[in-house]
Scaffold this motif. Structure first.
Motif, short mmCIF file in Angstrom:
data_model
loop_
_atom_site.label_atom_id
_atom_site.label_comp_id
_atom_site.label_asym_id
_atom_site.label_seq_id
_atom_site.Cartn_x
_atom_site.Cartn_y
_atom_site.Cartn_z
N PRO A 154 0.81 -1.23 0.00
CA PRO A 154 0.00 0.00 0.00
C PRO A 154 0.84 1.27 0.00
O PRO A 154 0.49 2.26 -0.67
N THR A 155 1.94 1.27 0.73
CA THR A 155 2.81 2.46 0.76
C THR A 155 3.44 2.71 -0.60
O THR A 155 3.50 3.86 -1.07
N VAL A 156 3.91 1.67 -1.26
CA VAL A 156 4.53 1.83 -2.57
C VAL A 156 3.51 2.40 -3.56
O VAL A 156 3.79 3.36 -4.28
N LEU A 157 2.32 1.83 -3.59
CA LEU A 157 1.30 2.33 -4.51
C LEU A 157 0.86 3.74 -4.13
O LEU A 157 0.57 4.57 -4.99
N GLY A 158 0.84 4.04 -2.83
CA GLY A 158 0.48 5.38 -2.39
C GLY A 158 1.48 6.44 -2.81
O GLY A 158 1.15 7.62 -2.90
N GLY A 159 2.72 6.01 -3.07
CA GLY A 159 3.73 6.94 -3.55
C GLY A 159 3.80 7.05 -5.05
O GLY A 159 4.51 7.92 -5.58
N LEU A 160 3.06 6.19 -5.76
CA LEU A 160 3.12 6.17 -7.22
C LEU A 160 1.85 6.67 -7.90
O LEU A 160 1.91 7.18 -9.02
N LEU A 161 0.70 6.53 -7.23
CA LEU A 161 -0.58 6.84 -7.87
C LEU A 161 -1.39 7.80 -7.00
O LEU A 161 -1.34 7.72 -5.76
N PRO A 162 -2.17 8.69 -7.61
CA PRO A 162 -2.94 9.69 -6.86
C PRO A 162 -4.32 9.22 -6.44
O PRO A 162 -5.17 10.04 -6.06
N LEU A 163 -4.59 7.93 -6.50
CA LEU A 163 -5.93 7.41 -6.26
C LEU A 163 -6.19 7.20 -4.77
O LEU A 163 -5.26 6.99 -3.99
N PRO A 164 -7.46 7.22 -4.36
CA PRO A 164 -7.79 6.79 -3.00
C PRO A 164 -7.37 5.33 -2.81
O PRO A 164 -7.64 4.49 -3.66
N ALA A 189 1.66 3.34 9.97
CA ALA A 189 2.83 4.20 10.06
C ALA A 189 3.34 4.64 8.69
O ALA A 189 4.42 5.21 8.59
N SER A 190 2.57 4.40 7.63
CA SER A 190 3.03 4.65 6.27
C SER A 190 3.42 6.11 6.05
O SER A 190 2.78 7.04 6.55
N CYS A 191 4.50 6.29 5.27
CA CYS A 191 4.91 7.64 4.90
C CYS A 191 4.16 8.13 3.66
O CYS A 191 4.32 9.29 3.25
N ALA A 192 3.37 7.28 3.03
CA ALA A 192 2.52 7.70 1.91
C ALA A 192 1.29 8.38 2.49
O ALA A 192 0.52 7.75 3.23
N PRO A 193 1.06 9.65 2.21
CA PRO A 193 -0.03 10.38 2.87
C PRO A 193 -1.40 9.94 2.40
O PRO A 193 -1.61 9.65 1.22
N GLY A 194 -2.33 9.90 3.34
CA GLY A 194 -3.73 9.73 2.98
C GLY A 194 -4.23 8.31 2.83
O GLY A 194 -5.34 8.12 2.31
#
Length: 229
Positions: A154-164, A189-194
Motif C-alpha cells: 500500500p505504501t509503494v502504490l500510495g507513492g506512485l498513484l494519486p488514487l484513494p 505508520a506509512s509515509c505515503a499520505p492519505g
C-alpha cells in the motif's frame, strides 16, 4: 418471532450499504433463520465468514437459494444491488495467499453493485510485476490493496498513484509477521499520505470504506469534465 436475530433492514436506505451477516460465530439454526427471512423478503443478503459446513446446512434446507464462494467464504441470497455509476475499483494483492481477503472485498462490492477488477501477486519482492501493471491501475477510481508479511505494497502504490487507497493488512506471514500485526502497523505508520487502513483480514470493511469514498471521487471527476463558461 425470534429474539436472537434482529436484522437491520433499513440500513440500505440510511447509508447505501446493506447489513452483512457475520456468520463465523452464529449457529446453523440462526443462519438458517436469517437465510429464510432473506429469501422470503426478496431483498438480498450478504453473508461473510461463512464456513463450507454452515453453507451446507443452509443449502440442505434452501437448495439453490444461496450463491456461495468458498474462497472468500461469502454467500449471497437474493438479488445484488443495482449497478452503481461509481467508476471502477481495482483490488490488488501482494501475493496469492492474500486472495481470500481480496475476494471478500470483491464479493462485497459485487453485492453492492460496484464494478471491480482483481490484480493478484504483484508484491514488492518482484517490483517489475507491479511496475508492469501501473498503467492498468491508473485507470481505476480507487484501489483496495491487500498485503501481509511486512505490508509494504500500500505504501509503494500510495507513492506512485494519486488514487484513494484502502489498505488491508492480512495475517499472512512467518514468525513476527504472522497474525497480521506487522502489516497493520506498517500501514498505520506509512509515509505515503492519505492511506485509509482497515483491520487485519477485513476485506468486507475495505469494500465498505471504498463504497463511501467513491461517490465523492466520481462527483469530482464529473465536475472537472464539465465545460466551463
Amino acid at each position: 418471532m425470534r429474539n436472537d436475530v434482529l436484522l437491520d433492514d433499513d440500513r440500505r436506505e440510511r447509508i447505501g450499504i446493506d447489513e452483512a451477516v457475520f456468520s463465523q460465530t452464529k449457529s446453523d439454526d440462526q443462519l438458517l433463520a436469517i437465510a429464510r427471512q432473506a429469501a422470503a423478503s426478496g431483498s438480498g443478503r450478504l453473508f461473510t465468514r461463512l464456513a463450507a459446513g454452515q453453507f451446507a446446512a443452509i443449502d440442505a434446507q434452501l437448495a439453490g437459494a444461496m450463491d456461495y464462494d468458498p474462497v472468500s467464504r461469502t454467500g449471497i441470497i437474493g438479488p445484488v444491488m443495482p449497478r452503481r455509476n461509481g467508476g471502477r475499483v481495482a483490488i490488488v494483492t501482494a501475493g496469492s495467499s492474500d486472495l481470500p481477503v481480496a475476494r471478500e472485498a470483491a464479493r462485497t462490492l459485487l453485492y453492492h453493485g460496484q464494478a471491480a477488477t482483481e490484480l493478484h501477486d504483484v508484491g514488492v519482492a518482484g517490483l517489475w510485476r507491479l511496475m508492469s501493471r501501473l498503467g492498468e491501475l491508473s485507470g481505476a477510481n480507487g484501489l483496495i490493496v491487500v498485503a501481509g508479511m511486512e505490508g509494504a505494497l500500500p505504501t509503494v502504490l500510495g507513492g506512485l498513484l494519486p488514487l484513494p487507497i484502502v489498505a488491508v493488512p492480512t495475517s499472512v506471514g512467518y514468525g513476527v509477521s504472522g497474525g497480521g500485526r506487522v502489516a497493520l502497523e506498517s500501514a498505520l505508520a506509512s509515509c505515503a499520505p492519505g492511506l485509509t487502513v482497515v483491520n487485519i483480514d477485513n476485506g468486507y470493511g475495505a469494500a465498505c470504506a471504498m463504497l463511501r469514498i467513491l461517490p465523492a471521487v466520481t462527483a469530482a471527476a464529473t465536475a472537472r469534465a464539465r465545460p466551463h463558461g
